[in-house]
Design a protein around this motif. Structure first.
Motif, PDB file in Angstrom:
ATOM      1  N   LYS A 180       0.816  -1.221   0.000  1.00 60.77           N
ATOM      2  CA  LYS A 180       0.000   0.000   0.000  1.00 60.77           C
ATOM      3  C   LYS A 180       0.847   1.267   0.000  1.00 60.77           C
ATOM      4  CE  LYS A 180      -2.152  -0.963   3.804  1.00 60.77           C
ATOM      5  NZ  LYS A 180      -1.575  -2.260   4.128  1.00 60.77           N
ATOM      6  N   THR A 227      -1.219   6.382   7.197  1.00 59.86           N
ATOM      7  CA  THR A 227      -1.795   6.418   8.547  1.00 59.86           C
ATOM      8  C   THR A 227      -1.199   5.335   9.453  1.00 59.86           C
ATOM      9  OG1 THR A 227      -3.665   4.993   7.932  1.00 59.86           O
ATOM     10  CG2 THR A 227      -3.979   7.374   7.727  1.00 59.86           C
ATOM     11  N   GLY A 228      -0.705   4.243   8.851  1.00 60.19           N
ATOM     12  CA  GLY A 228      -0.051   3.204   9.655  1.00 60.19           C
ATOM     13  C   GLY A 228       1.138   3.782  10.407  1.00 60.19           C
ATOM     14  N   ARG A 269       2.175   3.477  14.308  1.00 63.25           N
ATOM     15  CA  ARG A 269       3.521   3.004  14.638  1.00 63.25           C
ATOM     16  C   ARG A 269       4.248   4.014  15.536  1.00 63.25           C
ATOM     17  NH1 ARG A 269       5.892  -1.044  11.490  1.00 63.25           N
ATOM     18  NH2 ARG A 269       4.461  -1.970   9.996  1.00 63.25           N
ATOM     19  N   ARG A 285       9.712   1.291  11.997  1.00 63.46           N
ATOM     20  CA  ARG A 285       9.618   0.074  11.160  1.00 63.46           C
ATOM     21  C   ARG A 285      10.234  -1.136  11.861  1.00 63.46           C
ATOM     22  NH1 ARG A 285       5.801   1.415   7.787  1.00 63.46           N
ATOM     23  NH2 ARG A 285       5.934   3.672   7.781  1.00 63.46           N
ATOM     24  N   VAL A 288       2.087  -2.984  17.283  1.00 63.17           N
ATOM     25  CA  VAL A 288       1.242  -1.879  16.818  1.00 63.17           C
ATOM     26  C   VAL A 288      -0.253  -2.220  16.770  1.00 63.17           C
ATOM     27  CG1 VAL A 288       1.741  -2.375  14.362  1.00 63.17           C
ATOM     28  CG2 VAL A 288       0.990  -0.104  15.010  1.00 63.17           C
ATOM     29  N   ALA A 301      -3.340  -0.023  18.198  1.00 66.08           N
ATOM     30  CA  ALA A 301      -4.340   0.488  17.244  1.00 66.08           C
ATOM     31  C   ALA A 301      -5.757   0.005  17.553  1.00 66.08           C
ATOM     32  CB  ALA A 301      -3.954   0.085  15.819  1.00 66.08           C
ATOM     33  N   ARG A 319      -6.112   0.950   7.017  1.00 64.77           N
ATOM     34  CA  ARG A 319      -6.972  -0.227   7.141  1.00 64.77           C
ATOM     35  C   ARG A 319      -8.457   0.146   7.100  1.00 64.77           C
ATOM     36  NH1 ARG A 319      -2.392  -1.270   7.331  1.00 64.77           N
ATOM     37  NH2 ARG A 319      -1.299  -3.135   8.070  1.00 64.77           N
ATOM     38  N   ASP A 320      -8.755   1.393   7.534  1.00 64.38           N
ATOM     39  CA  ASP A 320     -10.152   1.806   7.727  1.00 64.38           C
ATOM     40  C   ASP A 320     -10.435   3.128   7.040  1.00 64.38           C
ATOM     41  OD1 ASP A 320      -8.452   3.350   9.260  1.00 64.38           O
ATOM     42  OD2 ASP A 320      -9.900   3.641  10.875  1.00 64.38           O
ATOM     43  N   ILE A 321      -9.636   3.478   6.045  1.00 69.92           N
ATOM     44  CA  ILE A 321      -9.811   4.803   5.425  1.00 69.92           C
ATOM     45  C   ILE A 321     -11.140   4.848   4.642  1.00 69.92           C
ATOM     46  CG2 ILE A 321      -8.734   6.603   4.009  1.00 69.92           C
ATOM     47  CD1 ILE A 321      -7.121   5.685   6.540  1.00 69.92           C
ATOM     48  N   ARG A 328      -1.029 -10.259  12.530  1.00 70.19           N
ATOM     49  CA  ARG A 328      -1.388  -8.834  12.503  1.00 70.19           C
ATOM     50  C   ARG A 328      -2.716  -8.644  11.752  1.00 70.19           C
ATOM     51  NH1 ARG A 328       1.271  -4.037  10.213  1.00 70.19           N
ATOM     52  NH2 ARG A 328       2.828  -5.318   9.165  1.00 70.19           N
ATOM     53  N   ASP A 382      -6.084  -7.085  13.302  1.00 72.93           N
ATOM     54  CA  ASP A 382      -6.663  -5.892  12.665  1.00 72.93           C
ATOM     55  C   ASP A 382      -8.087  -6.156  12.159  1.00 72.93           C
ATOM     56  OD1 ASP A 382      -4.382  -4.442  13.177  1.00 72.93           O
ATOM     57  OD2 ASP A 382      -3.524  -4.698  11.176  1.00 72.93           O
TER      58      ASP A 382
HETATM   59  O1  C5P Z   1       0.262   0.110   7.331  1.00 77.23           O
HETATM   60  P1  C5P Z   1       1.122  -0.445   8.440  1.00 77.23           P
HETATM   61  O2  C5P Z   1       1.446  -1.891   8.258  1.00 77.23           O
HETATM   62  O3  C5P Z   1       2.332   0.376   8.698  1.00 77.23           O
HETATM   63  O4  C5P Z   1       0.187  -0.317   9.733  1.00 77.23           O
HETATM   64  C1  C5P Z   1       0.641  -0.720  10.984  1.00 77.23           C
HETATM   65  C2  C5P Z   1      -0.549  -1.054  11.854  1.00 77.23           C
HETATM   66  O5  C5P Z   1      -1.270   0.117  12.199  1.00 77.23           O
HETATM   67  C3  C5P Z   1      -1.590  -2.008  11.286  1.00 77.23           C
HETATM   68  O6  C5P Z   1      -1.236  -3.378  11.426  1.00 77.23           O
HETATM   69  C4  C5P Z   1      -2.830  -1.650  12.107  1.00 77.23           C
HETATM   70  O7  C5P Z   1      -2.801  -2.303  13.366  1.00 77.23           O
HETATM   71  C5  C5P Z   1      -2.643  -0.164  12.348  1.00 77.23           C
HETATM   72  N1  C5P Z   1      -3.419   0.652  11.423  1.00 77.23           N
HETATM   73  C6  C5P Z   1      -4.760   0.832  11.703  1.00 77.23           C
HETATM   74  N2  C5P Z   1      -5.494   1.684  10.933  1.00 77.23           N
HETATM   75  C7  C5P Z   1      -4.950   2.319   9.908  1.00 77.23           C
HETATM   76  C8  C5P Z   1      -3.592   2.120   9.593  1.00 77.23           C
HETATM   77  C9  C5P Z   1      -2.863   1.253  10.366  1.00 77.23           C
HETATM   78  O8  C5P Z   1      -5.278   0.246  12.635  1.00 77.23           O
HETATM   79  N3  C5P Z   1      -5.685   3.175   9.188  1.00 77.23           N
END
Ligand code: C5P
Length: 219
Positions: free
Chosen positions: A13, A31-32, A36, A87, A95, A99, A126-128, A176, A180
């Motif tokens: 992504k 947003t992740g 983080r 990272r 994370v 979250a 994940r939720d945009i 993960r 999520d």
């Molecule tokens: O995108 P990335 O892998 O960096 O996201 C890290 C974590 O942040 C996801 O595994 C999730 O738990 C959380 N996350 C979320 N909502 C988002 C973006 C990321 O819950 N919009």
């Protein structure tokens, strides 16, 4: 104009969203990286990742900023560049717990909506599409087979000189995604009006072209 790109861990992504944003002259928001940064700060400042109120208080006091340099997003906490530190394997493993807390999401979602209200954005997470920007003009749900996602993650780590094991990465990704998807608030889910893009076997350029085409159809 708002473009929402959601999907499971390791689907590519950020790379794709970053390039789409550059092609379309829009702002890229990862947003992740915000979840983080919250996790890293909790770990370094001794706040338990299970303690929702402590995490929220922490978020209310720190200065979390995202900046774009040469088309790449950098993340700062109280002026310190944490782009690489967020990272780490430790942050990645924790994370999803951070979250899942409603008070954490409330704060970060509010920041995300404020950014999107001022600029044209390509936002990934994940939720945009389902929750942060339900009115986004284009929603994409980006995915790939779990094996391909683990292979890509392994390659990425190897390029950075970090030793990792394929089976372990695969299990981490699976875990993960499970956390999520199963959380109560804003779980990872394809929005009803999102276009599913399976990137298994596709190059980054192919995926970027496809999303740019989808965007053209919308304008
Ligand atoms: O995108 P990335 O892998 O960096 O996201 C890290 C974590 O942040 C996801 O595994 C999730 O738990 C959380 N996350 C979320 N909502 C988002 C973006 C990321 O819950 N919009």
């Amino acid at each position: 104009m708002k473009i929402a790109i959601d999907g499971p861990a390791g689907a590519g992504k950020s790379t794709v969203a970053q390039r789409v944003a550059k092609r379309l002259g829009m702002l890229y928001v990862d947003t992740g990286a915000m979840y983080r940064a919250a996790t890293l700060t909790a770990l370094t400042r001794g706040c338990s990742i299970e303690d929702e109120q402590c995490l929220r208080d922490l978020l209310d006091t720190i200065d979390l900023t995202l900046e774009i340099h040469d088309g790449m997003q950098r993340v700062y906490v109280d002026g310190e560049d944490v782009t690489e530190a967020i990272r780490s394997l430790e942050v990645t493993r924790r994370v999803s717990t951070v979250a899942a807390h409603p008070l954490v999401r409330e704060k970060l979602v509010d920041m995300q909506r404020r950014i999107a209200s001022r600029k044209n954005v390509v936002m990934d997470g994940r939720d945009i599409g389902t929750s942060v920007l339900p009115d986004a003009e284009l929603k994409v749900f980006l995915t790939a087979s779990i094996e391909e996602r683990a292979r890509r993650r392994l390659q990425e780590l190897e390029q950075k000189g970090v030793k990792a094991e394929y089976g372990e990465l695969l299990r981490d990704i699976e875990e993960r995604d499970r956390k999520d998807s199963e959380r109560e608030i804003a779980p990872l889910k394809q929005a009803k009006d999102a276009v599913l893009v399976d990137t298994t076997g596709c190059s980054i350029d192919e995926v970027v072209d496809r999303i740019v085409c989808l965007h053209r159809e919308k304008i």
